[in-house]
Design a protein around this motif. Structure first.
Motif, mmCIF file in Angstrom:
data_model
loop_
_atom_site.group_PDB
_atom_site.id
_atom_site.type_symbol
_atom_site.label_atom_id
_atom_site.label_comp_id
_atom_site.label_asym_id
_atom_site.label_seq_id
_atom_site.Cartn_x
_atom_site.Cartn_y
_atom_site.Cartn_z
ATOM 1 N N ARG A 21 -57.743 60.601 69.945
ATOM 2 C CA ARG A 21 -57.915 61.115 68.573
ATOM 3 C C ARG A 21 -59.388 61.081 68.178
ATOM 4 N NH1 ARG A 21 -59.267 63.050 64.737
ATOM 5 N NH2 ARG A 21 -58.430 63.051 62.637
ATOM 6 N N SER A 22 -60.081 60.010 68.532
ATOM 7 C CA SER A 22 -61.503 59.914 68.223
ATOM 8 C C SER A 22 -62.325 60.899 69.047
ATOM 9 C CB SER A 22 -62.010 58.488 68.454
ATOM 10 O OG SER A 22 -63.391 58.408 68.158
ATOM 11 N N LEU A 23 -61.983 61.049 70.316
ATOM 12 C CA LEU A 23 -62.713 62.002 71.155
ATOM 13 C C LEU A 23 -62.602 63.425 70.615
ATOM 14 C CD1 LEU A 23 -61.917 60.882 74.821
ATOM 15 C CD2 LEU A 23 -64.021 60.499 73.527
ATOM 16 N N ALA A 24 -61.518 63.732 69.928
ATOM 17 C CA ALA A 24 -61.303 65.076 69.389
ATOM 18 C C ALA A 24 -62.215 65.381 68.203
ATOM 19 C CB ALA A 24 -59.833 65.249 68.981
ATOM 20 N N GLU A 25 -62.816 64.372 67.614
ATOM 21 C CA GLU A 25 -63.726 64.576 66.486
ATOM 22 C C GLU A 25 -65.036 65.181 66.979
ATOM 23 O OE1 GLU A 25 -63.515 64.011 62.989
ATOM 24 O OE2 GLU A 25 -61.429 64.066 63.635
ATOM 25 N N ALA A 26 -65.634 66.019 66.158
ATOM 26 C CA ALA A 26 -66.879 66.685 66.552
ATOM 27 C C ALA A 26 -68.078 65.738 66.560
ATOM 28 C CB ALA A 26 -67.148 67.861 65.615
ATOM 29 N N THR A 27 -68.063 64.753 65.702
ATOM 30 C CA THR A 27 -69.214 63.861 65.578
ATOM 31 C C THR A 27 -69.001 62.565 66.353
ATOM 32 O OG1 THR A 27 -68.289 62.882 63.577
ATOM 33 C CG2 THR A 27 -69.791 64.739 63.283
ATOM 34 N N PRO A 28 -70.099 61.956 66.808
ATOM 35 C CA PRO A 28 -69.949 60.651 67.471
ATOM 36 C C PRO A 28 -69.597 59.579 66.442
ATOM 37 C CG PRO A 28 -72.266 61.339 67.472
ATOM 38 C CD PRO A 28 -71.466 62.435 66.833
ATOM 39 N N PRO A 29 -68.953 58.501 66.887
ATOM 40 C CA PRO A 29 -68.631 57.424 65.940
ATOM 41 C C PRO A 29 -69.895 56.705 65.480
ATOM 42 C CG PRO A 29 -67.962 56.829 68.182
ATOM 43 C CD PRO A 29 -68.465 58.240 68.229
ATOM 44 N N SER A 30 -69.846 56.165 64.288
ATOM 45 C CA SER A 30 -70.981 55.402 63.754
ATOM 46 C C SER A 30 -71.182 54.140 64.586
ATOM 47 C CB SER A 30 -70.731 55.015 62.300
ATOM 48 O OG SER A 30 -70.595 56.161 61.516
ATOM 49 N N PRO A 31 -72.436 53.819 64.879
ATOM 50 C CA PRO A 31 -72.712 52.622 65.690
ATOM 51 C C PRO A 31 -72.637 51.342 64.847
ATOM 52 C CG PRO A 31 -74.756 53.753 65.187
ATOM 53 C CD PRO A 31 -73.644 54.582 64.600
ATOM 54 N N VAL A 32 -71.434 50.904 64.609
ATOM 55 C CA VAL A 32 -71.220 49.698 63.796
ATOM 56 C C VAL A 32 -70.793 48.539 64.693
ATOM 57 C CG1 VAL A 32 -70.609 51.005 61.723
ATOM 58 C CG2 VAL A 32 -68.827 50.348 63.328
ATOM 59 N N PRO A 33 -71.148 47.322 64.312
ATOM 60 C CA PRO A 33 -70.679 46.187 65.113
ATOM 61 C C PRO A 33 -69.169 46.013 64.967
ATOM 62 C CG PRO A 33 -71.944 45.431 63.212
ATOM 63 C CD PRO A 33 -71.996 46.927 63.209
ATOM 64 N N ILE A 34 -68.505 45.746 66.074
ATOM 65 C CA ILE A 34 -67.045 45.568 66.068
ATOM 66 C C ILE A 34 -66.743 44.175 66.605
ATOM 67 C CG2 ILE A 34 -64.843 46.383 66.970
ATOM 68 C CD1 ILE A 34 -66.210 49.155 67.294
ATOM 69 N N PRO A 35 -66.188 43.320 65.763
ATOM 70 C CA PRO A 35 -65.857 41.974 66.248
ATOM 71 C C PRO A 35 -64.706 42.024 67.249
ATOM 72 C CG PRO A 35 -65.046 42.282 64.011
ATOM 73 C CD PRO A 35 -65.836 43.511 64.362
ATOM 74 N N GLN A 36 -64.668 41.038 68.105
ATOM 75 C CA GLN A 36 -63.570 40.907 69.061
ATOM 76 C C GLN A 36 -62.780 39.671 68.669
ATOM 77 O OE1 GLN A 36 -64.634 41.549 73.220
ATOM 78 N NE2 GLN A 36 -66.633 42.263 72.551
ATOM 79 N N ASP A 37 -62.199 39.722 67.466
ATOM 80 C CA ASP A 37 -61.627 38.519 66.869
ATOM 81 C C ASP A 37 -60.104 38.501 66.793
ATOM 82 O OD1 ASP A 37 -61.612 40.583 65.026
ATOM 83 O OD2 ASP A 37 -62.348 39.372 63.350
ATOM 84 N N SER A 38 -59.447 39.356 67.567
ATOM 85 C CA SER A 38 -57.980 39.312 67.585
ATOM 86 C C SER A 38 -57.516 38.728 68.911
ATOM 87 C CB SER A 38 -57.377 40.703 67.401
ATOM 88 O OG SER A 38 -57.379 41.419 68.617
#
Length: 133
Positions: free
Chosen positions: A40-57
Motif C-alpha cells: 500500500r505504501s509502495l503504491a503512493e507516489a511520494t516517498p515516506p517521510s524520514p521519521v524515527p520509528i521506535p522498535q518498542d513492541s
C-alpha cells in the motif's frame, strides 16, 4: 536473494494499528497484513517521510516470514522504489526505507474507514491497479 533486513520489529503504534486491522479484516497473521501495508505504501507516489520509528513492541518477524513465497519479489520492489526515489540501494538505506514504507502503509490501512473486511483490501488493490493503467 539476500535480504538487507534480518529481523523486523514493529513500533507499538503499528502493533495497535495491526490489531485493529486484524479485527476488521479477520486476517490473523501479522506478516500477511504487513505485506498488504508495505505494498500500500509502495503504491503512493511520494516517498515516506524520514521519521524515527521506535522498535518498542513485541511484534517481530524475520524477512522470510514477512515476505513468504514472494520475499524476493518484495525485495526487488523495494530496490526499484529506492532507485525511483533517488536513493542508493545499499543495505542500510534499504532497511530504513523498508521500515518507513511498512509503517506508513500500516497507518494508511488502519486509518482507512472503508476497510471493514478482507474484501475491502482486495477492492482497494483492484481499484488502485485500475487507476495506474
Amino acid at each position: 536473494m539476500e535480504s538487507p533486513i534480518e529481523r523486523i520489529k514493529l513500533s507499538q503504534t503499528a502493533k495497535d494499528q495491526l490489531l485493529k486491522l486484524r479485527r476488521s479484516s479477520k486476517i490473523d497473521q501479522w506478516n500477511i497484513l504487513c505485506r498488504w501495508a508495505f505494498c500500500r505504501s509502495l503504491a503512493e507516489a511520494t516517498p515516506p517521510s524520514p521519521v524515527p520509528i521506535p522498535q518498542d513492541s513485541n511484534v517481530e518477524m524475520t524477512w522470510r516470514v514477512f515476505g513468504g513465497e514472494i520475499s524476493d519479489i518484495l525485495l526487488l520492489a523495494l530496490k526499484q522504489r529506492c532507485h525511483n526515489d533517488g536513493y542508493p540501494t545499499d543495505k542500510e538505506t534499504l532497511a530504513t526505507q523498508f521500515r518507513l514504507h511498512l509503517h506508513r502503509g500500516i497507518g494508511y490501512l488502519a486509518g482507512d474507514p472503508n476497510i471493514k473486511k478482507i474484501e475491502d483490501l482486495i477492492e482497494l488493490a483492484i481499484k488502485d491497479g485500475k487507476d495506474i493503467s
